[in-house]
Write a protein that holds these residues in place. Structure first.
Motif: not given
Lengths: 264, 264, 264, 264, 264
Positions: A114-123, A138-145, A163-166
């Motif tokens: 959750y970019g933009g959350s005040n918990n972004e740093i921890e996340m 060797e597992l691909p990573v998907v970000m729910w951004s 921004y989310a994609a970046r």
């Protein structure tokens, strides 16, 4: 970043993730309209559709159902998630380690930021740990951004989705799952920002076949590589029909009309 | 999820946990009515009743009493718990590791999750660690799934209990201990949401034999697999009588009247 | 402190870092003026200019692009960073460990410290860990030393920049990246405070060639060892031209006029 | 719980701990009346009295003085403690690990739990770690069980002390140190709640010989196993006299009058 | 507590630490009056004076300068420290581990504890870890014991300084560095409270030769073992002269007049 075209997460460079973690994130209310959708087995069955590249679930569901489907399906373990019962800035609990996901048989992992959350740093720091561990396995990573929180007014504004994609690219995700930003040109901007990180559209809440497929089509035409979808599949009476149509749009580059026709 | 029917936590697929951690959670006031109930030995003796599948206690009680009963009883170690003396959003201290529980002889573990608390994230992450460790030690995991906190008005509403049961499934508990949601149909909904996670009713505060057994019966008829009960057993003058009746309802599929007759 | 003149971070004792982490820190808006600047490859290409000693990026960008450039470029892995979407006292997420940076091929690491933030204590402790790990891997450490926060009114005041430079020395950074404090004499003070820690100027937001080069020249004349620059290079239509000029000022001790002429 | 009657913490099943951590908890003001009491050696000498089973001090005092007394005294290392200089909900710093206590020669350990503090959760988890480590080193654990905090009005109310004693049992302490709850019957209730966990009275602030011994006598008559006392011993001009009397009351089951006579 | 008279921290049982971490704690402003004092080398040179037993600096300064002085000086590594730029209750960042200090060549370590700060608990626990590690490496530990914070009105009141000294003893410091409490008798009280922990006076802000030496003399006469001094040495034009005088007072038991004469 690993060459994920050669991993089970993709087929022909495209991605169709069937997501089913709504029982945790939204609760049983999501199953009200189609009560049998509460049974995970129904969605696991739907995921055997050839168009689906992976099923995305939480650890508990994976432990209970994946052993019966491990020959037929690829598992994307969603590593974090939370209920919608509590209050406060967006956050998500890390419910599963990469090691445990691997042991259960996952061939990729997913993580919400959750970019933009005040918990972004921890996340972001939790994501960094998961990403590093995923590299080791060797597992691909998907970000729910999903930018969200006190400082954000519109979580599908084109600039927000770009921004989310970046964020996904900069932080090392192989795939960025983002909400549809309203137009093909906005999705093109998100795709450009993600560079080699594949962008997939988040299915969102249930809508009509045509409206949904049009968004998917615009995503594909914008250079997006597919879809991670839940409710728009398993909240339908017949999940197979919409998967037939999605296969056309995502893998066969069909038009929406062609896809709808093929799925009759 | 492990096949818990073959573990000591179950008998014939059913579960009857005798819980005795109230001295920590509620304090000595729970022992006022039947003063001898303050002595853990009395409840350990009651737990030797053939209907009881496990006794659930905190580490300190387990260390002190279980060695004398390890041939007669199965131990469910409650891993977290706290007093009711402090103020603030619901939370619970992790008082025991899975390793320590195993060393003391536990054949299953229990963990409280206050979904809906502003501490849910932290509690879910602590649960995740405990669940992972329990998998390593092959111990079944029972979640005390009790939504509670600032954002929740009614902690036994059907929708809340259904969500509680689903949290247990999604997060990887083998058994979900939930409060009785007021009716058999509401409990059916919870059971459906839990999928293969067994649902057991939480005994709650002391009530009459008939009222209590009727709730248990509706739970069983709803597909629930049993009960985790404390006060409704050991706050009675004769714990054996109600255990006789519970055996009828849970294991013999007797009616409430039959159970009451058998326990005369 | 390690003798960094013999490391890839320096050439002839000077430093020119091309920084490209703005997609994370500022978001896509930084790419609006020169849309092709959103493509990391363009900046990696620019970084092959002989004047550039290292390219500074986040882990995700490094993983995706550095493998194609590892024979041509030196990589400075920026270990922490965050988006500008959230609110609160300045902080930064640790997105990459030194070990992971090393494995990806970094020959130096960078770390932001917001001295003056109410999160300074935590950030300094994270820096300490990174610095220690970097010593173990023999990687030079560049501190982005940016005092900022509730208690600071002017983040480029001479006294603030002098303190920023001193923090880098006292905490064990090999290079201090500080904002230009407005004059050569103020930069001299910062350089004096940093002792053997090399001071490099932070490029800041885009300005004219002459204005920018004049600040760089004053930095060099003040005893600064170079520059860490992003927008003033890759937000230009032709990054090569300004790099030609920077090479003159930083490595050839040319005047600003000479440098501008050489870059025609 | 370990059979502590066979450990150095007990003699004949009874416990008399001479506690001397007031320099940390209260500061030098506690030494004002008898200035020589500031010298730890005076209390170590007093602790050689045959009635004393252990001396309880913080790590620093133990390191400095215990080596000279290790043949004559048993050491109870107090693992946590704090000054009274700061403000906020009760809490205590963990100043010593069990391993370090063991290395210094401790034969038991002590830990304060402020049940009812808004820091109870964290303190209980720290206690759990200490208790587990103590089990590994086979050291008995004494809990200073002192309910205190925002939610508690009276920290010596009978119900509070009974709860305090129960917390010690439930969480795995071998000995519960509780304040005197005002009457023998209230202490009996606390003893009953503690089950096999031995209850010892906390000495509290200095009072007259008779008043103090009467509380101790009522504790013993209530089934308590002894005393952990500081100020009521070393704030007296002659610590030996009161220890003579305590020996009578605790180990010889003497009356208060007999004890006072024996100590003339 | 280790027998520190045999360690490099002491000479003849006395201690004279030259402290130079003010660039971190106070910033460059401390160097304004004597600009060349900003150069650490000047203070390292001053520290070669035979009266100085150790130089106390932060990790960064130690790494950069100590290698050139390791044959001539003993290094006390200050493990924590912070800038004065931020706001809030007193706290300090742990910038260096004991292991890293040892590897750099330190023969003792220093740690600030702000007793009375609302961060005291956390700081005490960090001190405990450092103290334990220092025992493993056999390095003496000096506590900068500075009560400070919301609950403290006067940080040099005799009672406060006595408590500060006692904290050092109770928590396991070998040396307590405390502010001068205003009189010899107040310092005597602090020395008594510290028991075998050596008390050294903190030099404080710059004052006249005589005023400064009188405080030192009273400290020595009170049983203090020396001084940890920064500004009163290196903020003087000629650090050697005052060190000559300090040698007389601390090691030769000279009067202030004799010391001033010897230093002419």
């Amino acid at each position: 970043m690993i060459p994920i075209d050669d991993t089970p997460l993709c087929r022909d460079g495209k991605v169709l993730i069937l997501a089913y973690d709504h029982g945790l994130e939204h609760g049983p209310v999501d199953f009200d309209e189609v009560p049998e959708s509460a049974d995970p087995e129904r969605t696991f069955e739907a995921a055997t559709h050839p168009a689906v590249t992976s099923i995305a679930v939480q650890k508990g569901i994976a432990e209970a159902y994946y052993p019966s489907y491990e020959d037929d399906l690829d598992l994307l373990m969603k590593l974090n998630g939370t209920s919608n019962l509590w209050m406060g800035e967006p956050d998500s609990a890390v419910n599963c380690t990469v090691e445990q996901a691997y042991d259960i048989g996952a061939s990729s992992v997913g993580f919400t930021l959750y970019g933009g959350s005040n918990n972004e740093i921890e996340m972001a720091e939790e994501f960094a740990t998961a990403q590093k561990d995923a590299r080791d396995y060797e597992l691909p990573v998907v970000m729910w951004s999903y930018p969200r929180g006190q400082g954000l007014k519109n979580d599908t504004a084109p600039g927000t989705i770009a921004y989310a994609a970046r964020l996904a690219l900069e932080l090392g995700a192989d795939v960025a799952k983002v909400k549809f930003p309203g137009s093909q040109s906005a999705m093109e901007q998100a795709v450009r920002m993600a560079g080699p990180t594949k962008v997939v559209m988040s299915g969102g809440s249930k809508t009509s076949d045509r409206a949904f497929l049009e968004d998917v089509k615009e995503t594909i035409d914008a250079g997006g590589k597919g879809l991670a979808v839940g409710r728009n599949v398993w909240q339908r009476e017949d999940p197979t029909r919409i998967l037939d149509a999605l296969e056309q749009v995502i893998f066969e580059e069909a038009s929406v009309d062609e896809a709808l026709a093929a799925a009759e």
